[in-house]
Design an enzyme around this catalytic site. Structure first.
Site, short mmCIF file in Angstrom:
data_model
loop_
_atom_site.label_atom_id
_atom_site.label_comp_id
_atom_site.label_asym_id
_atom_site.label_seq_id
_atom_site.Cartn_x
_atom_site.Cartn_y
_atom_site.Cartn_z
N TYR A 79 0.84 -1.20 0.00
CA TYR A 79 0.00 0.00 0.00
C TYR A 79 0.87 1.24 0.00
CZ TYR A 79 -3.74 3.23 1.12
OH TYR A 79 -4.64 4.26 1.08
N PHE A 131 -8.87 18.89 -24.50
CA PHE A 131 -9.30 17.51 -24.64
C PHE A 131 -10.59 17.37 -23.83
CE2 PHE A 131 -9.44 12.99 -23.55
CZ PHE A 131 -9.59 12.51 -24.83
N THR A 132 -11.45 16.43 -24.19
CA THR A 132 -12.78 16.34 -23.56
C THR A 132 -12.71 16.31 -22.03
OG1 THR A 132 -12.68 13.95 -23.86
CG2 THR A 132 -13.92 15.19 -25.51
N ASP A 222 0.65 18.60 -21.14
CA ASP A 222 -0.02 17.30 -21.23
C ASP A 222 0.80 16.45 -22.20
OD1 ASP A 222 -1.53 15.10 -21.99
OD2 ASP A 222 -3.44 16.17 -22.00
N LYS A 265 -0.95 5.89 -23.52
CA LYS A 265 -0.66 6.12 -24.95
C LYS A 265 0.83 5.92 -25.21
CE LYS A 265 -4.73 8.92 -25.72
NZ LYS A 265 -5.22 9.13 -27.06
N ARG A 388 -15.48 12.35 -33.31
CA ARG A 388 -14.86 13.50 -32.67
C ARG A 388 -15.44 14.74 -33.33
NH1 ARG A 388 -12.30 11.86 -27.84
NH2 ARG A 388 -14.53 12.02 -27.63
N PHE A 454 -21.05 11.75 -25.35
CA PHE A 454 -20.61 10.83 -26.39
C PHE A 454 -20.36 9.42 -25.86
CE2 PHE A 454 -16.12 10.61 -25.22
CZ PHE A 454 -15.91 11.80 -24.55
N1 F0G Z 1 -5.01 14.21 -22.42
C1 F0G Z 1 -5.00 13.78 -23.70
C2 F0G Z 1 -4.28 14.55 -24.73
C3 F0G Z 1 -5.64 12.58 -24.03
O1 F0G Z 1 -5.62 12.15 -25.29
C4 F0G Z 1 -6.32 11.86 -23.02
C5 F0G Z 1 -7.05 10.64 -23.34
C6 F0G Z 1 -6.32 12.36 -21.72
C7 F0G Z 1 -5.65 13.54 -21.46
C8 F0G Z 1 -7.04 11.65 -20.62
O2 F0G Z 1 -6.31 10.52 -20.27
O3 F0G Z 1 -7.83 8.60 -20.84
O4 F0G Z 1 -5.84 8.29 -19.36
O5 F0G Z 1 -7.80 9.53 -18.56
N2 F0G Z 1 -7.36 10.27 -24.49
C9 F0G Z 1 -8.05 9.03 -24.80
C10 F0G Z 1 -8.39 8.97 -26.27
C11 F0G Z 1 -9.23 8.74 -23.95
O6 F0G Z 1 -9.10 8.03 -26.64
O7 F0G Z 1 -7.90 9.79 -27.05
P1 F0G Z 1 -6.99 9.16 -19.74
#
Ligand code: F0G
Length: 481
Positions: A79, A131-132, A222, A265, A388, A454
């Protein structure tokens, strides 16, 4: 890596061999139609048993290396004080140069912690693009995202190598308008996911950092696709043509106050992290970590993934690994261009993006062209992409749709997962669909969640175009595929 064949043709070549495989399934057009109906015409709601090529995302779906899998077997389950954490901390120090590490279960968790620690109601956060999940966390903290990309960033057919650049003049104007006290940080996303995985240049980052520093505003980076952005800098920015990926990353990090990433990624694992050399900023985030994620030595991640990420971070600096996704994407984009299909150019860092507004020029955004096209691609091929566009934008406070800047269908290319024949198959079916694009109709919401709609929103086709498309496929290809 690319090789030139004796014919002069350039192809991306895999610098790895396959050791473990997973069987896939190619459902018939009738089965695909049934599956997308059950999924409410939303590719997120498909089951993978109904998907042939899963190009929804490159997040957590990259093939892992033998060294990563090996490391997972020796993880230290504790832990607090896990040795796996210290291995990740060593990697972060070695590759990124940061002393303080805050692990988090994935990228959006890192975004949540940053928003919690720094964003106050009324604040604005300038970024090269949102980003979303980033936007959702800034919004939930009462802040507002300001996108200050340069003119031309949203042109889908372009030869601009750095569409991810931020506009320095717009940044200066934002600082003058809102005042430093309302700007907790400036965020640069490498590479800008929603406009097609487009990178920014080193020159741009240096310029933005200089402006931010002048006003005492931290620069947040990021780095979810950091190795891809570094690869593009090496390939497209003359100053770095002889630099290694590691050297580019080291230079990038000189301009960063807080780094965070989704480890799913570039790092080919399932996790996330925040890192910095600024003790004061670290201490502002740290108290929130055990509240939302877990103790500071695992941050909500399995220790196996902590180990995998430690190895993945080092491996992403290897030239043939940093280029593995990007070179396949470039090939994919070039092939679709050859077939006349409208795609985002130059090729970006995580996917081949089809431009739905040019693919379906007569469809209004109110009928969700990118959503419709993502569903149509699935019916035509069993390839699952991701919308997208406007579906990915939530409604405004008055309940109106917010038309997205772009309507893209993203066909993600997870690193080292698919082969050339997979790409050729996808190209062929998209080309076939382009020939029948007049068959494709719009979508309407049937069930619509209020936040990040989405993911779970369910839609219905306007008319019976899904049936017509499946029937056209059967007429051309027979019953099987
Ligand atoms: N920042 C970027 C540029 C991303 O592409 C993503 C995730 C995140 C933050 C969030 O990270 O998913 O680990 O919580 N992109 C994924 C995609 C979900 O499908 O492009 P996460």
């Amino acid at each position: 890596m690319n090789v030139t064949l004796s014919t002069g043709k350039v192809i991306p070549i895999e610098m790895h061999k396959v050791k473990i495989v997973q069987q896939t399934n190619l459902p018939s057009a009738a089965q695909r139609l049934e599956a997308i109906r059950e999924a409410g015409y939303n590719t997120f709601l498909l089951r993978t048993r109904d998907v042939f090529l899963d190009m929804l995302t490159d997040s957590g779906t990259n093939a892992m290396s033998d060294n990563q899998l090996g490391a997972m077997m020796v993880s230290d389950e504790a832990y607090a004080g896990s040795e796996s954490f210290y291995k990740l901390a060593d990697s972060v120090k070695e590759v990124l140069g940061f002393q303080y590490l805050l692990p988090a279960h994935q990228g959006r968790a890192a975004e949540h912690l940053l928003a919690k620690a720094f964003v106050k109601p009324g604040d604005v956060v300038p970024m090269n693009y949102h980003f979303t999940t980033t936007k959702a966390h800034v919004d939930l903290a009462g802040g507002k995202v300001l996108e200050i990309f340069k003119d031309g960033a949203l042109e889908t057919a372009s030869s601009n190598p750095f569409k991810g650049n931020m506009d320095p003049d717009k940044l200066k104007a934002v600082i003058a308008q809102y005042g430093v006290e309302h700007i907790p940080y400036v965020r640069m996303e490498a590479t800008t996911n929603l406009i097609g995985g487009q990178p920014f240049s080193m020159a741009n980052l240096r310029e933005i950092k200089a402006i931010a520093s002048q006003h005492g505003i931290p620069l947040v980076f990021d780095g979810s696709l950091i190795s891809e952005n570094a690869y593009f800098i090496q390939q497209r920015e003359p100053e770095f043509k002889d630099a290694t990926i590691q050297q580019v990353i080291t230079e990038l990090m000189k301009n960063v106050d807080i780094f965070y990433m989704s480890g799913r990624k570039s790092a080919a694992a399932r996790g996330g992290l925040i890192a910095t050399n600024n003790k004061k900023l670290y201490e502002q985030i740290l108290p929130w970590l055990p509240v939302y994620e877990g103790f500071s030595t695992y941050g909500g991640m399995s220790t196996k993934e902590v180990e995998a990420m430690a190895v993945g971070l080092r491996e992403m600096t290897i030239q043939s690994i940093a280029s593995s996704g990007a070179d396949f994407i470039a090939y994919f984009v070039r092939r679709l261009e050859e077939e006349g299909v409208p795609v985002v150019t130059p090729p970006g860092g995580l996917a081949c993006h089809i431009d739905a507004m040019r693919f379906l020029p007569n469809m209004p955004q109110a009928q969700y062209p990118a959503g419709a096209l993502a569903a149509a691609v699935y019916i035509a091929s069993g390839v699952r992409g991701m919308e997208r566009g406007t579906v990915s934008m939530d409604r405004d406070e008055q309940g109106n749709d917010v038309p997205s800047d772009l309507e893209l269908v993203r066909l993600a290319v997870p690193r080292r997962l698919y082969t050339m024949s997979h790409i050729e198959y996808a190209v062929d079916r998209v080309k076939w669909l382009y020939g029948l694009r007049n068959l494709i109709g719009g979508l309407q919401f049937v069930e619509e969640p209020p936040v990040l709609r989405f993911f779970f929103g369910r839609m219905a086709p306007i008319g019976d175009w899904g049936e017509k498309l499946a029937a056209a496929f059967q007429a051309d290809f027979g019953d099987t595929f």
